[in-house]
Design a protein around this motif. Structure first.
Motif, mmCIF file in Angstrom:
data_model
loop_
_atom_site.group_PDB
_atom_site.id
_atom_site.type_symbol
_atom_site.label_atom_id
_atom_site.label_comp_id
_atom_site.label_asym_id
_atom_site.label_seq_id
_atom_site.Cartn_x
_atom_site.Cartn_y
_atom_site.Cartn_z
ATOM 1 N N ALA A 13 0.831 -1.207 0.000
ATOM 2 C CA ALA A 13 0.000 0.000 0.000
ATOM 3 C C ALA A 13 0.867 1.260 0.000
ATOM 4 O O ALA A 13 0.588 2.224 -0.723
ATOM 5 C CB ALA A 13 -0.935 -0.008 1.207
ATOM 6 N N ARG A 14 1.920 1.268 0.797
ATOM 7 C CA ARG A 14 2.824 2.430 0.862
ATOM 8 C C ARG A 14 3.529 2.622 -0.478
ATOM 9 O O ARG A 14 3.637 3.755 -0.964
ATOM 10 C CB ARG A 14 3.841 2.228 2.005
ATOM 11 C CG ARG A 14 4.852 3.318 2.127
ATOM 12 C CD ARG A 14 4.253 4.538 2.806
ATOM 13 N NE ARG A 14 5.291 5.544 2.941
ATOM 14 C CZ ARG A 14 5.144 6.807 2.610
ATOM 15 N NH1 ARG A 14 3.978 7.242 2.192
ATOM 16 N NH2 ARG A 14 6.122 7.649 2.737
ATOM 17 N N LEU A 15 3.996 1.535 -1.077
ATOM 18 C CA LEU A 15 4.664 1.630 -2.385
ATOM 19 C C LEU A 15 3.724 2.199 -3.443
ATOM 20 O O LEU A 15 4.131 3.049 -4.240
ATOM 21 C CB LEU A 15 5.178 0.253 -2.822
ATOM 22 C CG LEU A 15 6.447 -0.221 -2.133
ATOM 23 C CD1 LEU A 15 6.692 -1.693 -2.437
ATOM 24 C CD2 LEU A 15 7.631 0.625 -2.573
ATOM 25 N N LEU A 16 2.481 1.755 -3.440
ATOM 26 C CA LEU A 16 1.514 2.277 -4.413
ATOM 27 C C LEU A 16 1.263 3.767 -4.207
ATOM 28 O O LEU A 16 1.224 4.534 -5.171
ATOM 29 C CB LEU A 16 0.192 1.518 -4.310
ATOM 30 C CG LEU A 16 0.063 0.298 -5.191
ATOM 31 C CD1 LEU A 16 -1.284 -0.378 -4.970
ATOM 32 C CD2 LEU A 16 0.256 0.629 -6.640
ATOM 33 N N ALA A 17 1.099 4.174 -2.953
ATOM 34 C CA ALA A 17 0.851 5.588 -2.664
ATOM 35 C C ALA A 17 2.029 6.444 -3.097
ATOM 36 O O ALA A 17 1.856 7.488 -3.743
ATOM 37 C CB ALA A 17 0.561 5.772 -1.172
ATOM 38 N N ARG A 47 10.801 -4.660 -6.109
ATOM 39 C CA ARG A 47 10.814 -5.713 -7.127
ATOM 40 C C ARG A 47 10.009 -6.940 -6.704
ATOM 41 O O ARG A 47 9.443 -7.623 -7.540
ATOM 42 C CB ARG A 47 12.249 -6.121 -7.467
ATOM 43 C CG ARG A 47 13.091 -4.981 -7.944
ATOM 44 C CD ARG A 47 13.240 -4.995 -9.433
ATOM 45 N NE ARG A 47 14.181 -3.952 -9.830
ATOM 46 C CZ ARG A 47 13.846 -2.917 -10.577
ATOM 47 N NH1 ARG A 47 12.634 -2.797 -11.024
ATOM 48 N NH2 ARG A 47 14.740 -2.025 -10.909
ATOM 49 N N ARG A 48 9.965 -7.218 -5.409
ATOM 50 C CA ARG A 48 9.151 -8.350 -4.943
ATOM 51 C C ARG A 48 7.663 -8.065 -5.173
ATOM 52 O O ARG A 48 6.911 -8.950 -5.549
ATOM 53 C CB ARG A 48 9.385 -8.623 -3.455
ATOM 54 C CG ARG A 48 10.390 -9.708 -3.191
ATOM 55 C CD ARG A 48 10.376 -10.179 -1.747
ATOM 56 N NE ARG A 48 10.458 -9.135 -0.735
ATOM 57 C CZ ARG A 48 11.573 -8.539 -0.341
ATOM 58 N NH1 ARG A 48 12.724 -8.865 -0.891
ATOM 59 N NH2 ARG A 48 11.533 -7.624 0.607
ATOM 60 N N HIS A 49 7.258 -6.846 -4.927
ATOM 61 C CA HIS A 49 5.848 -6.480 -5.102
ATOM 62 C C HIS A 49 5.491 -6.226 -6.564
ATOM 63 O O HIS A 49 4.371 -6.511 -6.986
ATOM 64 C CB HIS A 49 5.512 -5.244 -4.263
ATOM 65 C CG HIS A 49 5.443 -5.525 -2.800
ATOM 66 N ND1 HIS A 49 4.298 -5.970 -2.190
ATOM 67 C CD2 HIS A 49 6.387 -5.448 -1.834
ATOM 68 C CE1 HIS A 49 4.539 -6.145 -0.899
ATOM 69 N NE2 HIS A 49 5.787 -5.836 -0.665
ATOM 70 N N PHE A 50 6.447 -5.676 -7.310
ATOM 71 C CA PHE A 50 6.215 -5.302 -8.711
ATOM 72 C C PHE A 50 7.432 -5.770 -9.517
ATOM 73 O O PHE A 50 8.458 -5.096 -9.520
ATOM 74 C CB PHE A 50 6.020 -3.781 -8.835
ATOM 75 C CG PHE A 50 4.956 -3.260 -7.920
ATOM 76 C CD1 PHE A 50 3.612 -3.463 -8.207
ATOM 77 C CD2 PHE A 50 5.292 -2.600 -6.751
ATOM 78 C CE1 PHE A 50 2.627 -3.010 -7.346
ATOM 79 C CE2 PHE A 50 4.314 -2.137 -5.883
ATOM 80 C CZ PHE A 50 2.980 -2.346 -6.182
ATOM 81 N N PRO A 51 7.323 -6.916 -10.185
ATOM 82 C CA PRO A 51 8.482 -7.513 -10.846
ATOM 83 C C PRO A 51 9.083 -6.657 -11.961
ATOM 84 O O PRO A 51 10.234 -6.860 -12.347
ATOM 85 C CB PRO A 51 7.959 -8.828 -11.405
ATOM 86 C CG PRO A 51 6.483 -8.761 -11.312
ATOM 87 C CD PRO A 51 6.123 -7.728 -10.313
#
Length: 188
Positions: A13-17, A47-51
């Motif tokens: 969630a933090r990465l998306l924000a 990279r783990r969340h968004f390859p």
């Protein structure tokens, strides 16, 4: 797929924000390292969340793309097929012109270099949602034969890219869409 741990959900969630803010400020090429830094995580966590960048961009734009797809479905019952298609194209154009990075994101990862697993899902979903509107408009004689929703998404993307640096990109993109839809040469 197993449920994510609470810290992984918070990181996601933090990465998306943070990614939304960075892409709004710097466009689709926003630094992944900067996103990680601002989010307070390492680049490996990103990279783990968004390859890849495509997966991150898709996640950032997901909600609005889904809303545009739902809008296309809602317009499917509009009596005037031409009006329905134009309304949807205007909505896609407005969002593309007002959302820095979206037009570039819609162009990425297409053609031979596309990653099959993380391909251009935003563009594909928009085209799939718009196709029934295009088909109805074609049946009504309001669209030239052979025109596809993919063609129109590509056209709108080009318009939003061309107007990106205009002082009022939304108004200019709408004007350019109007010119395109009316045709440059008057009917004779």
């Amino acid at each position: 797929m197993p449920a994510q741990r609470a810290d992984a959900r918070r990181n996601h969630a933090r990465l998306l924000a943070v990614a939304e803010e960075e892409i709004a400020a710097h466009g689709a090429d926003a630094s992944l390292e900067q996103i990680a830094r601002v989010a307070g995580v390492g680049s490996a966590t990103v990279r783990r969340h968004f390859p890849n960048r495509r997966a991150l961009l898709d996640a950032v734009f997901r909600g609005r793309i889904e809303a545009l797809c739902a809008h296309a479905r809602d317009l499917g019952s509009t009596a005037d097929a031409r009006t329905a298609l134009l309304e949807w194209l205007r909505a896609v154009t407005e969002y593309g012109a007002s959302t820095r990075g979206l037009a570039v994101a819609l162009l990425r990862d297409t053609g031979a270099s596309a990653d099959a697993e993380h391909g251009n899902t935003c563009a594909n979903e928009l085209a799939a949602a718009g196709e029934p509107l295009v088909e109805r408009a074609a049946e009504a004689g309001a669209v030239a034969p052979g025109v596809t929703a993919e063609d129109l998404v590509t056209l709108v993307t080009g318009i939003t890219l061309a107007t990106e640096h205009h002082p009022d990109p939304v108004a200019e993109a709408d004007r350019m869409l109007g010119l395109t839809m009316a045709g440059v040469l008057p009917q004779g």
